[in-house]
Design a protein around this motif. Structure first.
Motif, PDB file in Angstrom:
ATOM      1  N   GLU A 210       8.684  72.771 -33.592  1.00 50.29           N
ATOM      2  CA  GLU A 210       9.427  71.606 -34.087  1.00 50.29           C
ATOM      3  C   GLU A 210       9.937  70.716 -32.961  1.00 50.29           C
ATOM      4  O   GLU A 210      10.630  69.732 -33.219  1.00 50.29           O
ATOM      5  N   ARG A 211       9.613  71.046 -31.700  1.00 45.05           N
ATOM      6  CA  ARG A 211      10.092  70.227 -30.594  1.00 45.05           C
ATOM      7  C   ARG A 211       9.620  68.783 -30.653  1.00 45.05           C
ATOM      8  O   ARG A 211      10.402  67.858 -30.406  1.00 45.05           O
ATOM      9  N   PRO A 212       8.342  68.510 -30.957  1.00 41.39           N
ATOM     10  CA  PRO A 212       7.936  67.091 -31.056  1.00 41.39           C
ATOM     11  C   PRO A 212       8.745  66.315 -32.085  1.00 41.39           C
ATOM     12  O   PRO A 212       9.140  65.166 -31.832  1.00 41.39           O
ATOM     13  N   ALA A 213       8.988  66.933 -33.239  1.00 41.50           N
ATOM     14  CA  ALA A 213       9.774  66.243 -34.271  1.00 41.50           C
ATOM     15  C   ALA A 213      11.210  66.052 -33.811  1.00 41.50           C
ATOM     16  O   ALA A 213      11.831  65.006 -34.073  1.00 41.50           O
ATOM     17  N   LEU A 214      11.778  67.047 -33.123  1.00 37.86           N
ATOM     18  CA  LEU A 214      13.147  66.928 -32.635  1.00 37.86           C
ATOM     19  C   LEU A 214      13.277  65.812 -31.596  1.00 37.86           C
ATOM     20  O   LEU A 214      14.227  65.018 -31.629  1.00 37.86           O
ATOM     21  N   LYS A 215      12.322  65.745 -30.664  1.00 34.34           N
ATOM     22  CA  LYS A 215      12.368  64.697 -29.646  1.00 34.34           C
ATOM     23  C   LYS A 215      12.196  63.310 -30.272  1.00 34.34           C
ATOM     24  O   LYS A 215      12.866  62.353 -29.872  1.00 34.34           O
ATOM     25  N   SER A 216      11.309  63.227 -31.229  1.00 30.56           N
ATOM     26  CA  SER A 216      11.124  61.936 -31.907  1.00 30.56           C
ATOM     27  C   SER A 216      12.381  61.530 -32.666  1.00 30.56           C
ATOM     28  O   SER A 216      12.795  60.359 -32.637  1.00 30.56           O
ATOM     29  N   LEU A 217      13.016  62.502 -33.349  1.00 32.79           N
ATOM     30  CA  LEU A 217      14.245  62.209 -34.087  1.00 32.79           C
ATOM     31  C   LEU A 217      15.356  61.779 -33.140  1.00 32.79           C
ATOM     32  O   LEU A 217      16.100  60.823 -33.428  1.00 32.79           O
ATOM     33  N   LYS A 218      15.481  62.459 -32.011  1.00 31.03           N
ATOM     34  CA  LYS A 218      16.510  62.085 -31.042  1.00 31.03           C
ATOM     35  C   LYS A 218      16.295  60.665 -30.532  1.00 31.03           C
ATOM     36  O   LYS A 218      17.256  59.879 -30.402  1.00 31.03           O
TER      37      LYS A 218
END
Length: 617
Positions: free
Chosen positions: A316-324
């Motif tokens: 889920e890191r890509p989604a977390l970075k995009s959300l941030k």
């Protein structure tokens, strides 16, 4: 209304209103055909000027068919001559097509006003006399039968008779004003608002104003909230509404929305617990992503960073970075300062709701929410928040708070195509339309394209003011909405003049063609300095620098680009000062809380104060 039937004698006053020198053949008509809804009259017409033009058979006039004990009322919707030939200097036989509206009976009490009933118990017989309706009977046709009414103009066919509407039924059962651009919709809405305020002093009105034009028309009753003074904290947005802002009107990514659904409740709990990372508890005090409890953007970003650093969270890191990145971009965007403007995150829900919905109203019950300066991609989300708060506020006040939500350009928020628009906005307004009257939350719809409006919303508007329409689809929508026997009245929709409208529904006695009162020019919507057609002739040059500054920073040209303290949300309207004018906002009234050492220009509080509750919380 119910009228007891009986063989009552005809009225004592003679039906004859004609000059003895005039020809009966010219003035009177006779019924030659009749069915359940319409009748055809036979009469005569000439081409000389010996008769009164007002007595001639013309489309749109009301006529009366004398039946002895009753008088059947009809509306002329067609006039023609068989054979299509015309003989000059002679009387020519013509046919008059009439739609039957109802019947008038005299009261049993001497001197009492006649009574009108939409139903027809005795239809005209062949040979019955017909002539122009008497003013006394015309007043009975549009009488409100004891309901409290207000005068909004006069009848189109007789300017001596006032056009009255039942104001309480009009408001409580929702209403719509439709018409093409330039026919006077906004002026009619301003007039209706003035009449509603005078008749219902405890009514609060929220106007969703996309063109920033209504504040100038209600200067003594309203406050304005615009993009520079709006203070709607981000934590008051529900998850769908907050996602709409972050994704800027584009399709939301489900994985990122799911992450928000998990993290926002934890951030809310951290605020409630003074910054401690406590687990979310279950029970009556459980916080969700939609609970209107404050939280800090810094806490939300901190939680995202923690999840990025987890060893088992690689997927889920890509989604977390995009959300941030989305959150940081929205927070840094100067156009979104109305959401992230507060330097100290505190529970200001009471002030926010009180300012927007005028509780207490302080003599100014109208809020003009000017949306012209808001980013187009967040307008739907903001309107969703306001509509939802209006309904919930009325609901939890148990009907003690009366609210009217006026939606200008309503087809923007409630389009007929469910794939367009923002679903939460549509649902919030639909909820008001379907359930609002139970709790005292009312809806007013204003649109120039009723064919593009959600038919479910329009069907809930029990009173419609239809002004000039030229589009066939729009006219078909209005034609399908009319419920009584006066459908032929709508054939005039494409040829009505300025300020003219056809009103039908629960707010009027019967379908009525009226002309709205004329407002003073200084009270017309949009009468601002920028609307002066002679402004280009005074020799002033366009200030391109200030325009570019507003384009880049989304603020008035006199405002500095550096961050500023929070501003009061609303202030009284001044007709001589409009948004963008140098003297529009007084500097002394802008400060609500000064910047302290604890404040951080990025996320609300300095990192060293995460574990402390903000002052006043």
């Amino acid at each position: 209304m119910f009228v007891e039937r009986g063989n009552r004698p005809g009225e004592v006053t003679s039906q004859e209103r004609r000059d003895a020198q005039q020809s009966d053949l010219r003035i009177l008509g006779h019924v030659v055909r009749c069915d359940g809804a319409r009748a055809v009259l036979s009469s005569y017409a000439g081409d000389d000027d010996t008769d009164d033009p007002a007595e001639r058979w013309t489309v749109g006039r009301m006529i009366s068919i004398n039946m002895g004990s009753t008088r059947t009322v009809g509306l002329v919707y067609g006039v023609g001559k068989p054979g299509h030939d015309w003989r000059r200097g002679e009387l020519n036989a013509i046919e008059v097509e009439v739609e039957l509206v109802g019947e008038v009976q005299d009261s049993a009490q001497p001197g009492a006003r006649p009574v009108f009933d939409r139903g027809i118990t005795r239809y005209p017989h062949v040979g019955a006399h017909a002539h122009r309706i008497r003013a006394r009977d015309l007043e009975a046709v549009y009488d409100l039968a004891g309901r409290r009414g207000v005068t909004i103009g006069h009848l189109s066919q007789d300017d001596g008779i006032s056009a009255n509407i039942a104001i309480e039924d009009t408001l409580s059962r929702h209403f719509a004003v439709v018409g093409s651009t330039g026919v006077g919709k906004s002026t009619a809405v301003s007039l209706l608002m003035r009449k509603a305020i005078a008749a219902c002093p405890d009514l609060r009105i929220l106007i969703l104003d996309p063109h920033n034009e209504f504040a100038a028309s209600l200067p003594e009753h309203s406050v304005r909230i615009d993009s520079s003074s709006l203070d709607l904290p981000f934590w008051m947005f529900r998850l769908e509404e907050f996602a709409e802002v972050l994704f800027r009107g584009r399709q939301a990514i489900p994985e990122e929305v799911d992450l928000l659904r998990d993290l926002v409740p934890v951030a809310r709990q951290m605020y409630r617990n003074g910054g401690s990372s406590a687990f979310t508890r279950r029970g009556s005090d459980t916080l969700t992503a939609d609970t209107p409890v404050p939280y800090r953007i810094a806490d939300l970003l901190k939680l995202i960073d923690e999840r990025i650093g987890l060893l088992d969270g690689k997927a889920e890191r890509p989604a977390l970075k995009s959300l941030k990145a989305r959150i940081e971009q929205a927070f840094a965007d100067p156009r979104y300062r109305f959401m992230f403007n507060s330097h100290l995150i505190e529970d200001t829900i009471h002030q926010t709701i009180g300012n927007i919905f005028r509780v207490p109203h302080g003599g100014r019950p109208v809020t003009c929410f000017e949306m012209a300066g808001l980013p187009s991609e967040v307008v739907n989300a903001v309107c969703s928040v306001l509509a939802r708060l209006a309904f919930e506020l009325a609901q939890w006040s148990e009907g003690r708070l009366k609210l009217l939500v006026m939606c200008e350009e309503a087809h923007r928020y409630m389009p007929a195509d469910s794939r367009q628009g923002f679903a939460p906005t549509r649902e919030a307004l639909a909820r008001i339309a379907k359930e609002g009257r139970k709790y005292g939350c009312f809806l007013g719809i204003v649109t120039q394209r009723p064919g593009e409006l959600d038919p479910t919303i329009l069907s809930q508007c029990s009173t419609v003011f239809a002004m000039r329409l030229s589009n066939e689809q729009d006219k078909a929508i209005i034609r399908s909405a009319i419920a009584d026997s006066s459908a032929s009245t709508l054939s005039f929709l494409s040829s009505m003049g300025q300020r003219e409208a056809i009103a039908f529904g629960e707010g009027v006695a019967t379908t009525m063609r009226l002309k709205f009162e004329k407002l003073d020019r200084s009270l017309l919507p949009g009468q601002q300095k920028g609307d002066d057609p002679t402004a280009c002739l005074n020799g002033r040059e366009v200030d391109l620098a200030s325009i570019v500054n507003r384009l880049r920073n989304g603020m008035a040209p006199q405002q500095a680009p550096q961050p500023e303290p929070s501003m009061v949300m609303a202030e009284p309207v001044d007709r001589t000062s409009q948004p963008g004018d140098p003297d529009y906002r007084r500097a002394s009234s802008l400060l609500r809380r000064s910047v302290t050492d604890e404040t951080d220009q990025r996320y609300g509080l300095k990192p060293s104060s995460f574990g402390m509750k903000p002052h006043g919380a």
